[in-house]
Scaffold this motif. Structure first.
Motif, PDB file in Angstrom:
ATOM      1  N   ARG A   1       5.122 -10.700   3.890  1.00 51.71           N
ATOM      2  CA  ARG A   1       7.035 -10.715   4.322  1.00 51.71           C
ATOM      3  C   ARG A   1       6.716 -11.303   4.864  1.00 51.71           C
ATOM      4  NH1 ARG A   1       6.624  -3.430   4.550  1.00 51.71           N
ATOM      5  NH2 ARG A   1       8.258  -3.808   4.520  1.00 51.71           N
ATOM      6  N   GLU A   2       6.236 -11.556   6.498  1.00 50.29           N
ATOM      7  CA  GLU A   2       7.216 -12.451   7.209  1.00 50.29           C
ATOM      8  C   GLU A   2       7.628 -13.645   6.493  1.00 50.29           C
ATOM      9  OE1 GLU A   2       7.707 -15.466   9.972  1.00 50.29           O
ATOM     10  OE2 GLU A   2       5.682 -15.486   8.646  1.00 50.29           O
TER      11      GLU A   2
ATOM     12  N   SER B   1      10.025  -5.209  -1.531  1.00 46.36           N
ATOM     13  CA  SER B   1       8.757  -4.394  -1.043  1.00 46.36           C
ATOM     14  C   SER B   1       8.814  -3.407  -1.763  1.00 46.36           C
ATOM     15  CB  SER B   1       7.487  -4.918   0.116  1.00 46.36           C
ATOM     16  OG  SER B   1       8.886  -3.972   1.216  1.00 46.36           O
ATOM     17  N   PHE B   2       7.960  -2.899  -2.679  1.00 43.94           N
ATOM     18  CA  PHE B   2       7.561  -1.905  -3.516  1.00 43.94           C
ATOM     19  C   PHE B   2       6.448  -1.053  -3.131  1.00 43.94           C
ATOM     20  CE2 PHE B   2       9.861  -5.423  -5.698  1.00 43.94           C
ATOM     21  CZ  PHE B   2      11.237  -4.640  -5.493  1.00 43.94           C
TER      22      PHE B   2
ATOM     23  N   ILE C   1       0.961  -1.505   0.268  1.00 49.96           N
ATOM     24  CA  ILE C   1      -0.083   0.070  -0.208  1.00 49.96           C
ATOM     25  C   ILE C   1       1.014   1.715   0.228  1.00 49.96           C
ATOM     26  CG2 ILE C   1      -0.106   0.037   2.704  1.00 49.96           C
ATOM     27  CD1 ILE C   1      -3.088   0.668   2.598  1.00 49.96           C
ATOM     28  N   GLU C   2       0.621   2.255  -0.425  1.00 48.16           N
ATOM     29  CA  GLU C   2       0.985   3.580  -0.890  1.00 48.16           C
ATOM     30  C   GLU C   2       1.497   4.241   0.877  1.00 48.16           C
ATOM     31  OE1 GLU C   2       2.479   4.778  -3.606  1.00 48.16           O
ATOM     32  OE2 GLU C   2       2.038   2.759  -4.532  1.00 48.16           O
TER      33      GLU C   2
ATOM     34  N   ASN D   1      -1.917  -6.100   7.067  1.00 51.48           N
ATOM     35  CA  ASN D   1      -1.951  -7.570   8.140  1.00 51.48           C
ATOM     36  C   ASN D   1      -1.766  -8.514   7.352  1.00 51.48           C
ATOM     37  OD1 ASN D   1      -2.576  -6.248  10.033  1.00 51.48           O
ATOM     38  ND2 ASN D   1      -4.498  -7.006  10.792  1.00 51.48           N
ATOM     39  N   ILE D   2      -2.558  -8.730   6.163  1.00 48.76           N
ATOM     40  CA  ILE D   2      -1.881  -9.195   5.033  1.00 48.76           C
ATOM     41  C   ILE D   2      -1.117  -9.492   4.701  1.00 48.76           C
ATOM     42  CG2 ILE D   2      -2.992 -10.019   2.114  1.00 48.76           C
ATOM     43  CD1 ILE D   2      -5.555  -9.591   2.902  1.00 48.76           C
ATOM     44  N   GLU D   3      -0.100  -8.050   3.803  1.00 48.88           N
ATOM     45  CA  GLU D   3       0.862  -7.860   3.464  1.00 48.88           C
ATOM     46  C   GLU D   3       2.159  -7.560   4.572  1.00 48.88           C
ATOM     47  OE1 GLU D   3       0.926  -3.448   2.125  1.00 48.88           O
ATOM     48  OE2 GLU D   3      -0.469  -3.920   0.839  1.00 48.88           O
TER      49      GLU D   3
END
Length: 161
Positions: free
Chosen positions: A86-87, A99-100, A67-68, A80-82
């Motif tokens: 990432r974890e 992450s971008f 998310i921006e 939470n999903i992101e």
């Protein structure tokens, strides 16, 4: 050598797999988080599925389009999903991960904001030749994440920089 790109929404996860050696998209799919699960169970399902994708496609690197930073509205479950994705990336030993946001795509691909915007809207074939094969912006963002990771971390030989 393959890279995985992910773009998440609160209910659906879009992913793509990019083959670095052949410079081609070998998969672009999505899956829904089961509605019957509570939030914790959804996150557990997501983590396991992410790790399964990494193993299935023999992924050497993985990236998520997050998310921006200046988003007007923030869906906390998407955050939470992101975080879980990432974890999962970080827990996989030897996996290159990142992450971008959109600005990162501009910098990595050395193109203008307009090119990134038009690519995501499927109006430009500058970065993705067969862009019309994809019907959703989130699919394109997953592809851009996989391609950006490949561009940033892997040389043309397919070896990590």
């Amino acid at each position: 050598m393959n890279t995985l790109g992910i773009r998440a929404t609160p209910h659906c996860i879009f992913y793509s797999v990019f083959n670095v050696t052949n410079k081609e998209i070998i998969a672009c799919e999505s899956f829904l988080l089961p509605k019957i699960y509570n939030d914790v169970e959804k996150l557990k399902y997501l983590r396991n599925t992410t790790l399964d994708l990494i193993a299935l496609f023999k992924v050497d690197g993985a990236a998520i389009r997050i998310i921006e930073n200046n988003a007007q509205t923030v869906d906390h479950f998407r955050l939470n999903i992101e975080g879980v994705i990432r974890e999962a990336f970080a827990s996989k030993y030897g996996l290159i991960h990142d992450s971008f946001v959109k600005a990162n795509f501009k910098k990595i691909f050395k193109v203008s904001d307009l090119v990134i915007k038009d690519t995501i809207a499927r109006k430009s074939t500058y970065l993705i030749e067969d862009i019309n094969e994809f019907s959703k912006n989130e699919e394109v963002e997953a592809i851009l994440a996989a391609m950006a990771l490949a561009t940033k971390y892997f040389a043309s030989t397919g070896d990590a920089k």
